[in-house]
Design an enzyme around this catalytic site. Structure first.
Site, PDB file in Angstrom:
ATOM      1  N   ARG A  88       0.647  -1.071  -0.156  1.00  0.00           N
ATOM      2  CA  ARG A  88       0.058   0.182  -0.007  1.00  0.00           C
ATOM      3  C   ARG A  88       0.808   1.376  -0.125  1.00  0.00           C
ATOM      4  NH1 ARG A  88      -5.089  -2.216   2.236  1.00  0.00           N
ATOM      5  NH2 ARG A  88      -6.591  -0.456   2.504  1.00  0.00           N
ATOM      6  N   ARG A 160     -18.147  -1.922   9.810  1.00  0.00           N
ATOM      7  CA  ARG A 160     -16.557  -1.647  10.380  1.00  0.00           C
ATOM      8  C   ARG A 160     -16.463  -0.171  10.832  1.00  0.00           C
ATOM      9  NH1 ARG A 160     -12.654  -3.823   5.690  1.00  0.00           N
ATOM     10  NH2 ARG A 160     -11.810  -1.921   5.975  1.00  0.00           N
ATOM     11  N   ARG A 171      -9.666   7.584   4.132  1.00  0.00           N
ATOM     12  CA  ARG A 171      -9.160   6.565   3.478  1.00  0.00           C
ATOM     13  C   ARG A 171      -8.723   6.674   1.953  1.00  0.00           C
ATOM     14  NH1 ARG A 171     -13.367   2.157   4.941  1.00  0.00           N
ATOM     15  NH2 ARG A 171     -12.214   0.638   3.947  1.00  0.00           N
TER      16      ARG A 171
END
Ligand code: ADP
Ligand code: ZN
Length: 215
Positions: A88, A160, A171
């Site tokens: 990532r 979540r 994000r």
């Protein structure tokens, strides 16, 4: 075959990795799933990682690189594996190349899941996840048969913490800043195959198979 599924959160890479895993003998290695498993166990690593994850930040490179380095030594990874959510960051990608080279291996193909942020917001804010087995649902497009209960294992289906709207924005920002540069990194290595991830799951499934050149 060593594959990387690269794409923003909600692009469907986890779903496709699970589907491909069930057809082939390659396990899906999801750093997100591994980290959530550590959190459920209440381990020190899990508790540390949770602080980052709940806020939409990345967990430090050393932590995830260590997890993957251990995991790929297990016997089920011998004929290949699918990396989902790893690497990532550029340092993670470079560490991966080094750990694979040490075993005379290298990444074969990187499938890039392309999709607009506007589409992802709806997908992620409606997303629900089984707290035990990780099966994914969506409140509108694919709810569990009994509300709140997993079809597969009967455990609670939850939202979540990082699928809340305020965290989703964060994000996506992190993805564009830290993860998107990997597109260029792998494209320069000649390994990148981009697919349209905004279409139906079945259509994406076909594109993934085409990108990999498998039936
Ligand atoms: P998604 O792809 O939908 O964001 P994941 O389950 O892959 O979901 O990841 C959830 C969170 O776990 C990330 O926001 C991040 O905090 C952490 N995480 C997962 N994989 C990595 C990684 N390779 N490097 C750093 N953090 C990670
Ligand atoms: Zn379940």
């Amino acid at each position: 075959m060593i594959l990387i599924f690269l794409g923003p959160p909600g692009s469907g890479k986890g779903t496709q990795a699970k589907r491909l895993m069930s057809h082939r003998s390659w396990p899906q290695l999801s750093t997100g799933d591994m980290l959530r498993a550590s959190i459920s166990k209440g381990s020190a690593l899990g508790m540390e990682a949770k602080k980052y994850m709940d806020q939409g930040h990345l967990v430090p490179d050393l932590v995830v690189v260590g997890m993957i380095a251990e995991r790929i030594q297990e016997p089920d990874c011998r004929s290949g594996f699918i990396l989902d959510g790893f690497p990532r960051t550029l340092p993670q990608a470079k560490s991966l190349d080094v750990m694979l080279a040490a075993r005379n291996l290298s990444v074969d193909v990187v499938v890039e899941f392309q999709i607009k942020d506007s589409e992802l917001l709806g997908r992620l804010s409606g997303r629900r996840t089984c707290s035990k087995c990780g099966t994914l649902y969506h409140i509108h497009t694919s709810p569990p048969q009994v509300s709140g209960i997993c079809d597969v294992c009967g455990s609670d289906v939850i939202q979540r913490a990082d699928d809340q709207e305020s965290v989703i924005q964060k994000r996506l920002k992190v993805y564009h800043e830290l993860t998107a540069p990997l597109v260029r990194f792998y494209s320069e290595q000649g390994k990148l195959r981009a697919i349209d991830a905004s279409v139906s799951m079945a259509a994406v499934d076909v594109s993934v198979h085409d990108a990999l050149g498998i039936a």
